[in-house]
Design a protein around this motif. Structure first.
Motif, PDB file in Angstrom:
ATOM      1  N   LEU A  49      -2.591  -4.279  13.087  1.00  0.00           N
ATOM      2  CA  LEU A  49      -1.028  -5.487  12.460  1.00  0.00           C
ATOM      3  C   LEU A  49      -0.882  -5.692  11.519  1.00  0.00           C
ATOM      4  CD1 LEU A  49      -0.761  -7.173  16.102  1.00  0.00           C
ATOM      5  CD2 LEU A  49       0.102  -4.657  15.736  1.00  0.00           C
ATOM      6  N   ARG A  50      -2.569  -6.066  11.050  1.00  0.00           N
ATOM      7  CA  ARG A  50      -2.442  -6.920   9.761  1.00  0.00           C
ATOM      8  C   ARG A  50      -1.649  -5.913   8.429  1.00  0.00           C
ATOM      9  NH1 ARG A  50      -6.809 -11.274   7.065  1.00  0.00           N
ATOM     10  NH2 ARG A  50      -5.688 -11.394   4.952  1.00  0.00           N
ATOM     11  N   VAL A  51      -2.045  -5.448   8.560  1.00  0.00           N
ATOM     12  CA  VAL A  51      -2.131  -4.263   7.579  1.00  0.00           C
ATOM     13  C   VAL A  51      -0.467  -3.669   8.598  1.00  0.00           C
ATOM     14  CG1 VAL A  51      -4.027  -4.060   5.914  1.00  0.00           C
ATOM     15  CG2 VAL A  51      -3.294  -2.268   8.481  1.00  0.00           C
ATOM     16  N   TYR A  52       0.675  -2.976   7.187  1.00  0.00           N
ATOM     17  CA  TYR A  52       1.141  -2.441   7.281  1.00  0.00           C
ATOM     18  C   TYR A  52       2.126  -1.099   6.359  1.00  0.00           C
ATOM     19  CZ  TYR A  52       4.142  -5.642   5.386  1.00  0.00           C
ATOM     20  OH  TYR A  52       4.376  -6.702   4.625  1.00  0.00           O
ATOM     21  N   LYS A  53       3.055  -0.538   6.360  1.00  0.00           N
ATOM     22  CA  LYS A  53       3.437   0.668   4.996  1.00  0.00           C
ATOM     23  C   LYS A  53       4.743   0.679   5.236  1.00  0.00           C
ATOM     24  CE  LYS A  53      -0.454   3.940   5.248  1.00  0.00           C
ATOM     25  NZ  LYS A  53      -0.590   5.379   4.879  1.00  0.00           N
ATOM     26  N   THR A  54       5.418   0.060   3.850  1.00  0.00           N
ATOM     27  CA  THR A  54       6.707   0.136   3.403  1.00  0.00           C
ATOM     28  C   THR A  54       7.022   1.406   3.199  1.00  0.00           C
ATOM     29  OG1 THR A  54       7.061  -1.096   1.994  1.00  0.00           O
ATOM     30  CG2 THR A  54       6.505  -2.599   4.010  1.00  0.00           C
ATOM     31  N   ILE A  55       8.428   1.663   3.055  1.00  0.00           N
ATOM     32  CA  ILE A  55       9.506   2.122   2.251  1.00  0.00           C
ATOM     33  C   ILE A  55       8.385   2.004   0.960  1.00  0.00           C
ATOM     34  CG2 ILE A  55      11.127   0.637   1.494  1.00  0.00           C
ATOM     35  CD1 ILE A  55      12.743   3.774   2.207  1.00  0.00           C
ATOM     36  N   LEU A  56       7.946   0.509   0.580  1.00  0.00           N
ATOM     37  CA  LEU A  56       8.045   0.828  -0.692  1.00  0.00           C
ATOM     38  C   LEU A  56       6.642   1.177  -1.178  1.00  0.00           C
ATOM     39  CD1 LEU A  56       9.723  -2.514  -2.206  1.00  0.00           C
ATOM     40  CD2 LEU A  56      10.694   0.011  -2.684  1.00  0.00           C
ATOM     41  N   SER A  57       5.676   0.997   0.014  1.00  0.00           N
ATOM     42  CA  SER A  57       4.329   1.063   0.084  1.00  0.00           C
ATOM     43  C   SER A  57       3.269   1.920   1.042  1.00  0.00           C
ATOM     44  CB  SER A  57       3.437  -0.128   0.441  1.00  0.00           C
ATOM     45  OG  SER A  57       3.518  -0.578   1.240  1.00  0.00           O
ATOM     46  N   GLU A 378       3.684  12.771   2.043  1.00  0.00           N
ATOM     47  CA  GLU A 378       2.775  12.755   0.573  1.00  0.00           C
ATOM     48  C   GLU A 378       3.686  12.546  -0.122  1.00  0.00           C
ATOM     49  OE1 GLU A 378       0.132  15.465   0.137  1.00  0.00           O
ATOM     50  OE2 GLU A 378      -1.022  14.825   2.228  1.00  0.00           O
ATOM     51  N   ALA A 379       4.523  13.435  -0.400  1.00  0.00           N
ATOM     52  CA  ALA A 379       6.130  13.848  -2.265  1.00  0.00           C
ATOM     53  C   ALA A 379       7.306  12.170  -1.190  1.00  0.00           C
ATOM     54  CB  ALA A 379       5.886  15.097  -1.882  1.00  0.00           C
ATOM     55  N   SER A 380       7.922  12.939  -0.297  1.00  0.00           N
ATOM     56  CA  SER A 380       8.994  12.348  -0.050  1.00  0.00           C
ATOM     57  C   SER A 380       8.246  10.577   0.636  1.00  0.00           C
ATOM     58  CB  SER A 380       9.547  12.610   0.978  1.00  0.00           C
ATOM     59  OG  SER A 380       8.929  12.891   2.897  1.00  0.00           O
ATOM     60  N   CYS A 381       7.773  10.701   1.181  1.00  0.00           N
ATOM     61  CA  CYS A 381       7.100   9.624   2.425  1.00  0.00           C
ATOM     62  C   CYS A 381       8.246   9.311   3.094  1.00  0.00           C
ATOM     63  CB  CYS A 381       7.245   7.946   1.035  1.00  0.00           C
ATOM     64  SG  CYS A 381       5.652   9.241  -0.033  1.00  0.00           S
ATOM     65  N   ILE A 382       8.735   9.487   3.832  1.00  0.00           N
ATOM     66  CA  ILE A 382      10.145   9.816   5.065  1.00  0.00           C
ATOM     67  C   ILE A 382       9.030   9.115   6.316  1.00  0.00           C
ATOM     68  CG2 ILE A 382      11.790  10.223   5.702  1.00  0.00           C
ATOM     69  CD1 ILE A 382      12.816  11.787   3.268  1.00  0.00           C
ATOM     70  N   LEU A 383       8.324  10.240   6.096  1.00  0.00           N
ATOM     71  CA  LEU A 383       7.513  10.473   7.299  1.00  0.00           C
ATOM     72  C   LEU A 383       5.349   9.482   7.233  1.00  0.00           C
ATOM     73  CD1 LEU A 383       7.586  13.826   8.896  1.00  0.00           C
ATOM     74  CD2 LEU A 383       8.710  11.697   9.678  1.00  0.00           C
ATOM     75  N   ILE A 384       5.589   8.735   7.763  1.00  0.00           N
ATOM     76  CA  ILE A 384       4.268   8.278   7.433  1.00  0.00           C
ATOM     77  C   ILE A 384       2.625   9.009   9.319  1.00  0.00           C
ATOM     78  CG2 ILE A 384       5.280   6.207   6.605  1.00  0.00           C
ATOM     79  CD1 ILE A 384       4.598   4.453   8.555  1.00  0.00           C
ATOM     80  N   GLN A 385       2.166   8.847   8.926  1.00  0.00           N
ATOM     81  CA  GLN A 385       0.849   9.199   9.464  1.00  0.00           C
ATOM     82  C   GLN A 385      -0.150   7.693   9.968  1.00  0.00           C
ATOM     83  OE1 GLN A 385      -1.235  12.496   8.452  1.00  0.00           O
ATOM     84  NE2 GLN A 385      -2.438  12.679  10.718  1.00  0.00           N
ATOM     85  N   ASP A 386      -0.073   7.723  10.866  1.00  0.00           N
ATOM     86  CA  ASP A 386      -0.489   6.313  12.184  1.00  0.00           C
ATOM     87  C   ASP A 386      -2.077   6.753  13.057  1.00  0.00           C
ATOM     88  OD1 ASP A 386      -1.551   3.416  12.680  1.00  0.00           O
ATOM     89  OD2 ASP A 386       0.288   3.099  13.637  1.00  0.00           O
ATOM     90  N   GLY A 387      -2.778   7.074  12.600  1.00  0.00           N
ATOM     91  CA  GLY A 387      -3.829   7.693  13.370  1.00  0.00           C
ATOM     92  C   GLY A 387      -3.580   8.964  13.126  1.00  0.00           C
TER      93      GLY A 387
END
Length: 612
Positions: A49-57, A378-387
């Motif tokens: 929970l301490r780390v998370y990804k945003t649209i900027l990261s 990886e390119a558009s970063c609209i999807l993210i992988q969590d595990g």
């Protein structure tokens, strides 16, 4: 203002799992075993929970403790503090934290997890309810037990005993992300837990929904919009971006940007999106769908270049930016309509294959869907992988691309799909986005079929009480709003605007999709009153004083009548003007749209007619 803890997180976990009164009551061997189990659970959960990804990261994690800007809360027009929520008192023991898309509900609940660790006493248990959609459990408690058993051996009886003896705090994130056909069932189970264990602290996050009125023991707490001070802190805390870029944007916010684009900057997600687009464009549109389009283009084409490296990721597929949006839109629409937001890699590849086949038929190449998936992550970063799970960086992008597909590539089944969205997703922005993207198509294929029945329910503007009748029928909760006198009514409503898209027609279509289906919107007037009391909206000194007295409960109570014997003042307010415009629009729109459809057919026939 940054998040701070008086002790390191790891130092808080050990005494919590050893000193909890519930664990001490168990047999020595059981207590020790569960203590170690919960220590493992809390350590792993805190790390996650301490780390998370945003649209900027979206390719590198942000640190919650270093970067988070705490949000303000309100309930029944009163400020709710962090201390109120984490207190061991019974007030706010059962709470729903609600706000619209991108307001930071999930991140705030993560922040509370750490504050409960710091407070000590009970063990906080954090669950993301969206995972229930892909889980085999047939009820909520079974789901909770299975999630905990990823870290320890725990049976259902022990968990319920912990609830009974006040050994746990239950943090449930994303009720609105549960599949529509299961949401009512889970809501009933949450309420049953609250009734069975009245001292168990339960905090749920969700987008607003009228069903919460039927949650008898739960406080409905709203996340307040960002103030100018908070949004500048939010931007200042962003990592991975050039300091000069951030300072320039902050200067623009303090100069005039906050006033001109308040709606965007009051929401954390949209503020991040605005910063992203501002780094590559001098223009920021007031139109929500154009704003999302610009953000997508920034993510797809220039995300790496903005970081100053000059590097740009190699695309796995050969899709250009328009092709990618087109193919991605079918995937978003098909999964959105079926309430799917989480995917395994194999599921995602299958969905993307279906999307490519929709547009390309049998011409798709081997591994093309897999390459498409890599570019989406990886390119558009609209999807993210969590595990092992892949999801959207934010679900509002699924809504945007759904509207994009319907507006541009869907005719067959358009009415049925829009009808399903309007019925099941009353607090999503998809309908408003769709109406703005292609208004002619929206009116021709959906609105014209809805208007006749809607018109029959509307009062006549010739009726002196038409405003009262309109708002009582479609938005009955406004009847209980707290307004002291005409001076405050006028000062508040004259200055308050619905800034959802700075577009009257957008507001009208949004109201249609809600009212016709018998839905109501969440009351926002108290937030307006709070804004006036803080000086964020203009009002006279006497009006502000009366509002402050009302908010403090020292005036004539918290449920003052919305209407009095003289209601002529209402015609000058935003409520009066908007209700009149809405009624007149509906009465004239049917004829206008029918004429437009006939005229379009004739014009197209002329164009298509072969030359002699």
């Amino acid at each position: 203002m940054k998040f701070s803890l008086e002790a390191d997180v790891s130092d808080l976990i050990t005494p919590l799992t050893k000193g909890t009164s519930f664990l001490k009551q168990l047999a020595d061997n059981k207590s020790k075993e569960l203590g170690l189990g919960f220590q493992t659970y809390l350590t792993r959960t805190a790390e996650r929970l301490r780390v998370y990804k945003t649209i900027l990261s979206s390719t590198a994690p942000s640190d919650l403790i270093d970067e988070y800007v705490p949000l303000d809360l309100s309930c029944e027009s009163k400020i709710v503090t962090e201390t109120d929520l984490i207190s061991s008192s019974q007030k706010y023991c059962h709470s729903v934290l609600q706000a619209s898309a991108g307001a930071g509900k999930s991140i705030y609940l993560r922040w509370l997890f750490f504050k409960f660790l710091e407070r000590g006493g009970e063990i906080p248990l954090f669950f993301e309810l969206r995972h229930f959609n892909v889980h085999e459990a047939d009820n909520l408690v079974a789901f909770l037990v299975d999630q905990l058993n990823l870290h320890m051996e725990l049976d259902e009886d022990t968990l319920l005993a912990g609830f009974e003896k006040n050994g746990f705090i239950l943090l449930l994130d994303g009720l609105d992300e549960i599949d529509f056909d299961r949401r009512e069932e889970i809501s009933a189970e949450i309420n049953q837990l609250a009734e069975t264990f009245p001292k168990l602290k339960i905090i749920v996050t969700s987008r607003p929904h009228q069903d919460f009125q039927n949650w008898p023991s739960f406080y409905e707490i709203s996340l307040m919009p960002l103030t100018k001070e908070k949004v500048t802190s939010l931007i200042d805390n962003i990592n991975f971006y050039d300091k000069d870029l951030k300072m320039k944007f902050i200067e623009e916010i303090n100069d005039s940007l906050f006033d001109s684009h308040r709606f965007f900057l009051e929401t954390p997600l949209l503020a991040h999106m605005m910063f992203l687009t501002r780094t590559i464009s001098s223009e920021i549109s007031d139109k929500m769908h154009i704003f999302y389009k610009t953000t997508y283009e920034a993510l797809y084409s220039k995300h790496d270049a903005m970081k100053g490296s000059g590097f740009q990721r190699k695309k796995h597929s050969n899709f250009d930016i328009e092709e990618f949006a087109r193919f991605f839109s079918f995937f978003c629409c098909s999964t959105y309509v079926n309430s799917q937001m989480l995917f395994t890699k194999d599921e995602l590849i299958q969905h993307l294959t279906e999307s490519l086949e929709f547009f390309l038929g049998d011409e798709i190449e081997e591994n093309q869907a897999k390459e498409f998936m890599h570019d989406a992550i990886e390119a558009s970063c609209i999807l993210i992988q969590d595990g092992d799970i892949i999801t959207f960086v934010h679900r509002s992008f699924q809504e945007y691309f759904t509207a994009f597909f319907l507006a541009n590539y869907c005719d067959e089944g358009y009415f049925e799909i829009v009808e399903k969205i309007a019925a099941e997703r009353t607090h999503d922005q998809t309908i408003g986005l769709l109406a703005n993207m292609n208004i002619g198509k929206f009116e021709r294929l959906w609105l014209i079929k809805k208007l006749p029945a809607l018109i029959q329910t509307l009062p006549s503007t010739d009726d002196k009480d038409y405003i009262k009748l309109f708002w009582e029928k479609f938005f009955p909760e406004w009847n209980l709003m707290s307004i002291v006198d005409d001076e405050i009514r006028l000062s508040v409503f004259r200055e308050s605007k619905n800034n959802d898209d700075n577009d009257d027609e957008f507001v009208i279509y949004q109201i249609i999709s809600n009212c016709f289906l018998g839905r109501t919107t969440s009351p926002e007037l108290r937030n307006v009153l709070l804004a006036v009391s803080r000086g964020e909206l203009p009002a006279s000194k006497s009006a502000k004083k009366k509002i402050e007295a009302t908010l403090a409960g020292n005036a004539t109570g918290n449920k003052l009548p919305f209407y009095n014997s003289d209601s002529t003042w209402q015609s000058k307010t935003w409520l009066g003007i908007s209700s009149k415009n809405f009624i007149e629009f509906c009465n004239s729109a049917q004829t206008r749209i029918e004429k437009q459809i006939s005229r379009t057919k004739l014009d197209i026939a002329k164009i298509a007619k072969p030359r002699k």
